[in-house]
Design a protein around this motif. Structure first.
Motif, PDB file in Angstrom:
ATOM      1  N   ILE A 100       0.871  -1.173   0.000  1.00  0.00           N
ATOM      2  CA  ILE A 100       0.000   0.000   0.000  1.00  0.00           C
ATOM      3  C   ILE A 100       0.906   1.220   0.000  1.00  0.00           C
ATOM      4  CG2 ILE A 100      -1.758   1.297   1.262  1.00  0.00           C
ATOM      5  CD1 ILE A 100      -2.645  -1.402   2.496  1.00  0.00           C
ATOM      6  N   LEU A 101       0.692   2.106  -0.980  1.00  0.00           N
ATOM      7  CA  LEU A 101       1.512   3.308  -1.100  1.00  0.00           C
ATOM      8  C   LEU A 101       0.679   4.560  -0.874  1.00  0.00           C
ATOM      9  CD1 LEU A 101       3.565   2.727  -4.386  1.00  0.00           C
ATOM     10  CD2 LEU A 101       4.317   2.345  -2.038  1.00  0.00           C
ATOM     11  N   ARG A 102       1.269   5.514  -0.187  1.00  0.00           N
ATOM     12  CA  ARG A 102       0.702   6.862  -0.165  1.00  0.00           C
ATOM     13  C   ARG A 102       1.026   7.460  -1.516  1.00  0.00           C
ATOM     14  NH1 ARG A 102       2.385   9.473   5.629  1.00  0.00           N
ATOM     15  NH2 ARG A 102       0.257  10.166   5.826  1.00  0.00           N
ATOM     16  N   SER A 103       0.065   8.101  -2.130  1.00  0.00           N
ATOM     17  CA  SER A 103       0.265   8.535  -3.503  1.00  0.00           C
ATOM     18  C   SER A 103      -0.227   9.947  -3.748  1.00  0.00           C
ATOM     19  CB  SER A 103      -0.481   7.576  -4.439  1.00  0.00           C
ATOM     20  OG  SER A 103      -0.294   7.934  -5.769  1.00  0.00           O
ATOM     21  N   VAL A 104       0.548  10.663  -4.553  1.00  0.00           N
ATOM     22  CA  VAL A 104       0.110  11.960  -5.052  1.00  0.00           C
ATOM     23  C   VAL A 104      -0.281  11.801  -6.522  1.00  0.00           C
ATOM     24  CG1 VAL A 104       0.819  14.335  -5.531  1.00  0.00           C
ATOM     25  CG2 VAL A 104       1.521  13.233  -3.415  1.00  0.00           C
ATOM     26  N   SER A 105       0.468  10.959  -7.247  1.00  0.00           N
ATOM     27  CA  SER A 105       0.184  10.658  -8.648  1.00  0.00           C
ATOM     28  C   SER A 105       0.151   9.145  -8.819  1.00  0.00           C
ATOM     29  CB  SER A 105       1.253  11.274  -9.548  1.00  0.00           C
ATOM     30  OG  SER A 105       1.115  10.792 -10.860  1.00  0.00           O
ATOM     31  N   VAL A 106      -1.033   8.581  -8.958  1.00  0.00           N
ATOM     32  CA  VAL A 106      -1.191   7.132  -9.022  1.00  0.00           C
ATOM     33  C   VAL A 106      -0.432   6.556 -10.218  1.00  0.00           C
ATOM     34  CG1 VAL A 106      -2.855   5.256  -9.279  1.00  0.00           C
ATOM     35  CG2 VAL A 106      -3.381   7.179  -7.780  1.00  0.00           C
ATOM     36  N   VAL A 107      -0.559   7.168 -11.382  1.00  0.00           N
ATOM     37  CA  VAL A 107       0.133   6.666 -12.577  1.00  0.00           C
ATOM     38  C   VAL A 107       1.641   6.646 -12.352  1.00  0.00           C
ATOM     39  CG1 VAL A 107       0.673   7.144 -15.000  1.00  0.00           C
ATOM     40  CG2 VAL A 107      -1.684   7.347 -14.190  1.00  0.00           C
ATOM     41  N   LYS A 108       2.172   7.741 -11.867  1.00  0.00           N
ATOM     42  CA  LYS A 108       3.624   7.816 -11.642  1.00  0.00           C
ATOM     43  C   LYS A 108       4.059   6.792 -10.598  1.00  0.00           C
ATOM     44  CE  LYS A 108       7.367  10.873 -10.345  1.00  0.00           C
ATOM     45  NZ  LYS A 108       7.740  12.073  -9.638  1.00  0.00           N
ATOM     46  N   ASP A 109       3.289   6.640  -9.543  1.00  0.00           N
ATOM     47  CA  ASP A 109       3.665   5.711  -8.482  1.00  0.00           C
ATOM     48  C   ASP A 109       3.609   4.259  -8.951  1.00  0.00           C
ATOM     49  OD1 ASP A 109       4.232   7.757  -6.698  1.00  0.00           O
ATOM     50  OD2 ASP A 109       2.191   7.815  -5.934  1.00  0.00           O
ATOM     51  N   ILE A 110       2.616   3.911  -9.751  1.00  0.00           N
ATOM     52  CA  ILE A 110       2.537   2.544 -10.277  1.00  0.00           C
ATOM     53  C   ILE A 110       3.717   2.263 -11.193  1.00  0.00           C
ATOM     54  CG2 ILE A 110       1.255   0.986 -11.816  1.00  0.00           C
ATOM     55  CD1 ILE A 110      -1.341   2.285 -10.704  1.00  0.00           C
ATOM     56  N   THR A 111       3.995   3.173 -12.121  1.00  0.00           N
ATOM     57  CA  THR A 111       5.076   2.925 -13.085  1.00  0.00           C
ATOM     58  C   THR A 111       6.446   2.951 -12.414  1.00  0.00           C
ATOM     59  OG1 THR A 111       5.044   5.266 -13.753  1.00  0.00           O
ATOM     60  CG2 THR A 111       3.777   3.718 -15.092  1.00  0.00           C
ATOM     61  N   THR A 112       6.637   3.830 -11.455  1.00  0.00           N
ATOM     62  CA  THR A 112       7.911   3.874 -10.726  1.00  0.00           C
ATOM     63  C   THR A 112       8.103   2.600  -9.915  1.00  0.00           C
ATOM     64  OG1 THR A 112       7.842   6.284 -10.601  1.00  0.00           O
ATOM     65  CG2 THR A 112       9.259   5.160  -9.015  1.00  0.00           C
ATOM     66  N   TYR A 113       7.054   2.156  -9.246  1.00  0.00           N
ATOM     67  CA  TYR A 113       7.128   0.931  -8.446  1.00  0.00           C
ATOM     68  C   TYR A 113       7.429  -0.271  -9.346  1.00  0.00           C
ATOM     69  CZ  TYR A 113       5.952  -2.490  -4.840  1.00  0.00           C
ATOM     70  OH  TYR A 113       6.011  -3.514  -3.926  1.00  0.00           O
ATOM     71  N   ALA A 114       6.758  -0.343 -10.485  1.00  0.00           N
ATOM     72  CA  ALA A 114       6.969  -1.460 -11.415  1.00  0.00           C
ATOM     73  C   ALA A 114       8.412  -1.487 -11.908  1.00  0.00           C
ATOM     74  CB  ALA A 114       6.004  -1.352 -12.591  1.00  0.00           C
ATOM     75  N   LYS A 115       8.936  -0.335 -12.247  1.00  0.00           N
ATOM     76  CA  LYS A 115      10.308  -0.266 -12.770  1.00  0.00           C
ATOM     77  C   LYS A 115      11.334  -0.575 -11.678  1.00  0.00           C
ATOM     78  CE  LYS A 115      13.320   2.533 -15.618  1.00  0.00           C
ATOM     79  NZ  LYS A 115      13.437   3.754 -16.408  1.00  0.00           N
ATOM     80  N   SER A 116      11.154  -0.001 -10.505  1.00  0.00           N
ATOM     81  CA  SER A 116      12.142  -0.175  -9.434  1.00  0.00           C
ATOM     82  C   SER A 116      12.162  -1.595  -8.876  1.00  0.00           C
ATOM     83  CB  SER A 116      11.914   0.837  -8.312  1.00  0.00           C
ATOM     84  OG  SER A 116      10.693   0.579  -7.656  1.00  0.00           O
ATOM     85  N   HIS A 117      11.048  -2.322  -9.005  1.00  0.00           N
ATOM     86  CA  HIS A 117      10.979  -3.697  -8.513  1.00  0.00           C
ATOM     87  C   HIS A 117      11.086  -4.721  -9.645  1.00  0.00           C
ATOM     88  CE1 HIS A 117       9.501  -1.506  -5.009  1.00  0.00           C
ATOM     89  NE2 HIS A 117       9.912  -2.542  -4.311  1.00  0.00           N
ATOM     90  N   LYS A 118      11.402  -4.238 -10.840  1.00  0.00           N
ATOM     91  CA  LYS A 118      11.670  -5.099 -12.004  1.00  0.00           C
ATOM     92  C   LYS A 118      10.534  -6.083 -12.316  1.00  0.00           C
ATOM     93  CE  LYS A 118      16.647  -4.723 -11.777  1.00  0.00           C
ATOM     94  NZ  LYS A 118      17.111  -4.040 -10.653  1.00  0.00           N
ATOM     95  N   PHE A 119       9.330  -5.545 -12.429  1.00  0.00           N
ATOM     96  CA  PHE A 119       8.195  -6.381 -12.805  1.00  0.00           C
ATOM     97  C   PHE A 119       8.261  -6.680 -14.296  1.00  0.00           C
ATOM     98  CE2 PHE A 119       6.676  -4.884  -8.750  1.00  0.00           C
ATOM     99  CZ  PHE A 119       6.072  -6.020  -8.250  1.00  0.00           C
ATOM    100  N   ASP A 120       7.832  -7.890 -14.661  1.00  0.00           N
ATOM    101  CA  ASP A 120       7.826  -8.319 -16.051  1.00  0.00           C
ATOM    102  C   ASP A 120       6.525  -7.952 -16.754  1.00  0.00           C
ATOM    103  OD1 ASP A 120      10.317  -9.765 -15.707  1.00  0.00           O
ATOM    104  OD2 ASP A 120       9.130 -11.228 -14.589  1.00  0.00           O
ATOM    105  N   LEU A 121       5.477  -7.727 -15.969  1.00  0.00           N
ATOM    106  CA  LEU A 121       4.161  -7.477 -16.532  1.00  0.00           C
ATOM    107  C   LEU A 121       3.293  -6.756 -15.502  1.00  0.00           C
ATOM    108  CD1 LEU A 121       2.006  -8.104 -18.814  1.00  0.00           C
ATOM    109  CD2 LEU A 121       1.482 -10.190 -17.533  1.00  0.00           C
ATOM    110  N   ILE A 122       2.477  -5.825 -15.994  1.00  0.00           N
ATOM    111  CA  ILE A 122       1.449  -5.182 -15.174  1.00  0.00           C
ATOM    112  C   ILE A 122       0.103  -5.631 -15.736  1.00  0.00           C
ATOM    113  CG2 ILE A 122       0.386  -3.002 -14.452  1.00  0.00           C
ATOM    114  CD1 ILE A 122       3.153  -1.675 -14.902  1.00  0.00           C
ATOM    115  N   VAL A 123      -0.757  -6.156 -14.868  1.00  0.00           N
ATOM    116  CA  VAL A 123      -2.111  -6.552 -15.265  1.00  0.00           C
ATOM    117  C   VAL A 123      -3.070  -5.687 -14.455  1.00  0.00           C
ATOM    118  CG1 VAL A 123      -3.808  -8.414 -15.374  1.00  0.00           C
ATOM    119  CG2 VAL A 123      -1.376  -8.931 -15.705  1.00  0.00           C
ATOM    120  N   MET A 124      -3.874  -4.902 -15.156  1.00  0.00           N
ATOM    121  CA  MET A 124      -4.769  -3.998 -14.434  1.00  0.00           C
ATOM    122  C   MET A 124      -6.107  -3.861 -15.131  1.00  0.00           C
ATOM    123  SD  MET A 124      -2.864  -0.344 -15.181  1.00  0.00           S
ATOM    124  CE  MET A 124      -3.897   0.524 -14.028  1.00  0.00           C
ATOM    125  N   GLY A 125      -7.103  -3.539 -14.341  1.00  0.00           N
ATOM    126  CA  GLY A 125      -8.439  -3.327 -14.864  1.00  0.00           C
ATOM    127  C   GLY A 125      -8.607  -1.915 -15.381  1.00  0.00           C
TER     128      GLY A 125
END
Length: 156
Positions: A100-125
């Motif tokens: 769970i993240l505190r967020s000011v910009s959801v898009v930026k936080d999702i993409t930054t988190y995905a990149k920094s944790h080396k995710f291979d895929l994002i699946v979202m609704g």
């Protein structure tokens, strides 16, 4: 590109680390179920990411304790939802964690988190908003799709 070509391409990719952003909606639950099926197939790990937007209209009389109280209430609401997803993952023998993240910009936080944790895929609704709703509300799914450095699967 035909559906069969896309399917063949997906089968050659290894999705070992899947990020599933969740806003507690039915659409994000459906995306989780799709990610769960993919995790079974690819022997992947899933991380559920929930971003909590706090008050961005701070002023000189703003009391930051309000953010702490809001965060506490929202975590209390989110916890049963996360537990439900964890139970589904456990039944499928899929490794899952949540963040769970505190967020000011959801898009930026999702993409930054995905990149920094080396995710291979994002699946979202996606809520599939159009017209004035999309113009006013924007689209988190579209923003993540545009800014992500890894593949994004958007589920409607």
């Amino acid at each position: 590109m035909s559906f069969n070509n896309i399917l063949a391409l997906l089968q050659t990719m290894l999705f070992k680390n899947i990020l599933v952003p969740s806003d507690l909606s039915n659409k994000s639950f459906h995306a989780f179920k799709i990610a769960l099926d993919m995790a079974k197939k690819y022997d992947s790990k899933i991380t559920i990411l929930t971003c909590i937007q706090l008050d961005t209209w701070h002023h000189k009389f703003y009391d930051s304790r309000a953010d702490d109280q809001l965060l506490k209430k929202q975590k209390k609401t989110i916890t049963p939802h996360i537990e439900k997803l964890e139970n589904l993952a456990n039944k499928s023998n899929i490794s899952m964690k949540s963040q769970i993240l505190r967020s000011v910009s959801v898009v930026k936080d999702i993409t930054t988190y995905a990149k920094s944790h080396k995710f291979d895929l994002i699946v979202m609704g996606s809520h599939g908003r159009t017209g004035m709703d999309k113009l006013i509300l924007g689209s988190v799914a579209n923003g993540v799709l545009q800014k992500s450095s890894c593949p994004v699967l958007i589920i409607k």
